[in-house]
Design a protein around this motif. Structure first.
Motif, short mmCIF file in Angstrom:
data_model
loop_
_atom_site.label_atom_id
_atom_site.label_comp_id
_atom_site.label_asym_id
_atom_site.label_seq_id
_atom_site.Cartn_x
_atom_site.Cartn_y
_atom_site.Cartn_z
N LYS A 186 0.86 -1.19 0.05
CA LYS A 186 0.05 0.01 -0.02
C LYS A 186 0.84 1.21 -0.08
O LYS A 186 2.01 1.18 0.27
CB LYS A 186 -0.85 0.03 1.22
N PRO A 187 0.26 2.35 -0.52
CA PRO A 187 1.04 3.66 -0.61
C PRO A 187 1.54 4.05 0.86
O PRO A 187 0.71 3.71 1.76
CB PRO A 187 0.22 4.77 -1.23
N PHE A 188 2.74 4.66 0.98
CA PHE A 188 3.36 5.16 2.26
C PHE A 188 2.30 6.16 3.07
O PHE A 188 1.85 6.75 2.45
CB PHE A 188 4.65 5.61 1.95
N GLY A 189 2.09 5.97 4.25
CA GLY A 189 1.10 6.71 4.83
C GLY A 189 -0.21 6.37 4.68
O GLY A 189 -1.13 7.12 5.28
N GLN A 190 -0.80 5.58 3.86
CA GLN A 190 -2.07 5.39 3.40
C GLN A 190 -2.93 4.81 4.89
O GLN A 190 -2.16 3.91 5.80
CB GLN A 190 -2.22 4.11 2.56
N GLU A 203 -7.18 2.91 -2.38
CA GLU A 203 -6.89 3.64 -3.70
C GLU A 203 -7.07 4.98 -3.53
O GLU A 203 -7.72 5.56 -2.86
CB GLU A 203 -7.82 3.26 -4.92
N PRO A 204 -6.14 5.81 -4.38
CA PRO A 204 -6.27 7.52 -4.34
C PRO A 204 -7.66 7.82 -4.68
O PRO A 204 -8.26 7.29 -5.32
CB PRO A 204 -5.14 7.72 -5.06
N PRO A 205 -8.23 8.99 -4.38
CA PRO A 205 -9.27 9.63 -4.54
C PRO A 205 -9.38 9.56 -6.26
O PRO A 205 -8.28 9.84 -7.14
CB PRO A 205 -9.32 10.83 -3.99
N LYS A 206 -10.48 9.77 -6.79
CA LYS A 206 -10.95 9.89 -8.15
C LYS A 206 -10.14 11.28 -8.92
O LYS A 206 -9.57 10.91 -9.96
CB LYS A 206 -12.25 10.04 -8.58
N ALA A 214 5.65 6.51 -8.39
CA ALA A 214 4.87 6.05 -7.03
C ALA A 214 3.89 7.09 -6.81
O ALA A 214 4.10 8.24 -7.20
CB ALA A 214 6.21 6.07 -6.23
N VAL A 215 3.08 6.56 -6.15
CA VAL A 215 1.77 7.26 -5.60
C VAL A 215 1.85 7.07 -4.06
O VAL A 215 2.02 5.83 -3.52
CB VAL A 215 0.66 6.86 -6.21
N TYR A 216 1.66 8.12 -3.28
CA TYR A 216 1.82 8.13 -1.82
C TYR A 216 1.09 9.20 -1.18
O TYR A 216 0.72 10.13 -1.64
CB TYR A 216 3.32 7.95 -1.40
N VAL A 276 3.32 13.98 7.00
CA VAL A 276 2.83 14.96 7.89
C VAL A 276 1.53 15.27 7.86
O VAL A 276 0.74 14.98 8.79
CB VAL A 276 3.38 16.42 7.44
N GLY A 277 0.62 15.54 6.69
CA GLY A 277 -0.69 15.67 6.56
C GLY A 277 -1.39 14.76 5.88
O GLY A 277 -2.71 14.74 5.85
N GLY A 278 -0.90 13.78 5.38
CA GLY A 278 -1.53 12.63 4.87
C GLY A 278 -1.97 12.87 3.61
O GLY A 278 -2.91 12.25 3.14
N HIS A 279 -1.54 13.84 2.76
CA HIS A 279 -2.04 14.36 1.50
C HIS A 279 -1.34 13.38 0.56
O HIS A 279 -0.26 13.07 0.58
CB HIS A 279 -1.74 15.77 1.33
N TRP A 280 -2.23 13.00 -0.49
CA TRP A 280 -1.84 12.32 -1.68
C TRP A 280 -0.99 13.08 -2.53
O TRP A 280 -1.15 14.34 -2.90
CB TRP A 280 -2.88 11.92 -2.52
N GLN A 281 -0.01 12.41 -3.01
CA GLN A 281 1.16 12.93 -3.77
C GLN A 281 1.47 12.22 -4.91
O GLN A 281 1.44 10.84 -4.59
CB GLN A 281 2.27 13.87 -3.14
N ALA A 282 2.35 12.43 -5.86
CA ALA A 282 2.99 11.33 -6.75
C ALA A 282 4.41 11.60 -7.17
O ALA A 282 4.66 12.74 -7.31
CB ALA A 282 2.08 11.28 -7.96
N PHE A 283 5.23 11.05 -7.36
CA PHE A 283 6.60 10.97 -7.94
C PHE A 283 6.46 10.67 -9.21
O PHE A 283 6.31 9.48 -9.53
CB PHE A 283 7.66 10.18 -6.92
N CYS A 284 6.84 11.84 -10.09
CA CYS A 284 6.94 11.31 -11.52
C CYS A 284 8.04 11.67 -12.37
O CYS A 284 9.00 12.65 -11.71
CB CYS A 284 5.64 12.29 -11.99
#
Length: 303
Positions: A2-6, A12-15, A33-35, A39-47
């Protein structure tokens, strides 16, 4: 995995995030990567993103050719790029970086095709990151220009908000006023007026499109003081008193704030009094050694 911090119930990430990731693929990039950041648990992606589709935000300071060249030389010497930039996507096919202007320029100079980036779904975070930008330390002019560009952008995109809503991003109200002056004259003596502005320039009430006009009026008052100051300096130079500190010397002796204690005059009162004091300043009593001595005592570490 699962994505880190999920969170346990977030499989799954939001739509909206998933749609953004699909956009990256359509734009010729690659999601590595999607994670959820820790700190705030916000979704981000490494691209990896096509360099040609990444640009600095329209609001930030100008590129420093010296810093860009130094960075390019270092990256070329070590033969690798190790510091990803941050990006947001205001629309498909476009990615803005609020903190990687110089790194992006270095990659372009080195003819790289892709840039590693942390993609943040919320575009308004770009304004917050501008306030934390430490890629290259700001000087007063760079900071002021960045703030006024941000101000104009927000006045168009979020016209119902006011200055205090963006106090964190602007950092201080005098950066807005100075930004307008630097836009008109890149050689404006902002450092001379900054100590006065820091004390009397406050965040204004009202909506950004309206307060921008009030800011222009404030900039005009500072400009009038600068014009009076320029005349005084020119007169002193005719007497042979030419010193880098002479502007600051005259301001220090004409500022209406030197004796101010608990109650400060308003912005308008301060600059009206300042102009009058400069115009009435007895230049015949100024001696070169006085200016020189004042410069020594005002220097950092001076006693």
């Amino acid at each position: 995995m699962k994505p880190f911090g999920q969170h346990p119930d977030d499989k799954e990430p939001p739509k909206a995030v998933a749609s953004l990731l699909e956009q990256v693929d359509r734009d010729g990039g690659r999601v590595l990567a999607v994670y959820r950041e820790p700190v705030g648990g916000h979704w981000q992606a490494f691209c990896l993103l096509p360099l040609e589709k990444v640009a600095p935000t329209p609001y930030q300071r100008d590129l420093s050719p010296t810093h860009a060249k130094r960075l390019t030389d270092v990256v070329k010497k070590i033969g690798r790029f190790v510091d990803p930039i941050v990006v947001v996507s205001p629309r498909p096919g476009v990615y803005w970086t609020p903190n990687g202007h110089h790194r992006r320029a270095a990659l372009e100079k080195l003819k790289a095709e892709m840039v590693p980036a942390i993609l943040i779904p919320e575009t308004d975070v770009a304004f917050q990151i501008l306030a934390l930008n430490t890629e290259k330390a700001h000087n007063l002019k760079e900071k002021s220009l960045e703030v006024i560009r941000m101000y104009r952008g927000l006045a168009e995109e979020q016209p119902k908000t006011g200055e205090e809503d963006w106090a964190f991003q602007f950092e201080a109200p005098h950066f807005v006023t100075l930004g307008l002056l630097y836009e008109e004259n890149r050689r404006f003596a902002g450092g001379a007026f900054a100590p006065i502005l820091k004390r009397v320039d406050k965040f204004l009430k009202g909506k950004l499109p309206d307060t921008l006009e009030a800011r222009r009026e404030r900039a005009a008052k500072v400009r009038a003081a600068d014009e009076a100051l320029a005349e005084a300096v020119a007169a002193l130079k005719k007497r042979g008193i030419s010193h880098p500190y002479v502007k600051n010397y005259v301001l220090a002796r004409t500022s209406p704030l030197t004796r101010a204690r608990k109650t400060l005059p308003s912005f308008d009162q301060t600059f009206s009094r300042l102009v009058a004091a400069i115009e009435g300043f007895d230049l015949s009593k100024v001696r070169y050694e006085d200016v020189q001595r004042a410069a020594v005592f005002s220097a950092p570490g001076g006693e």
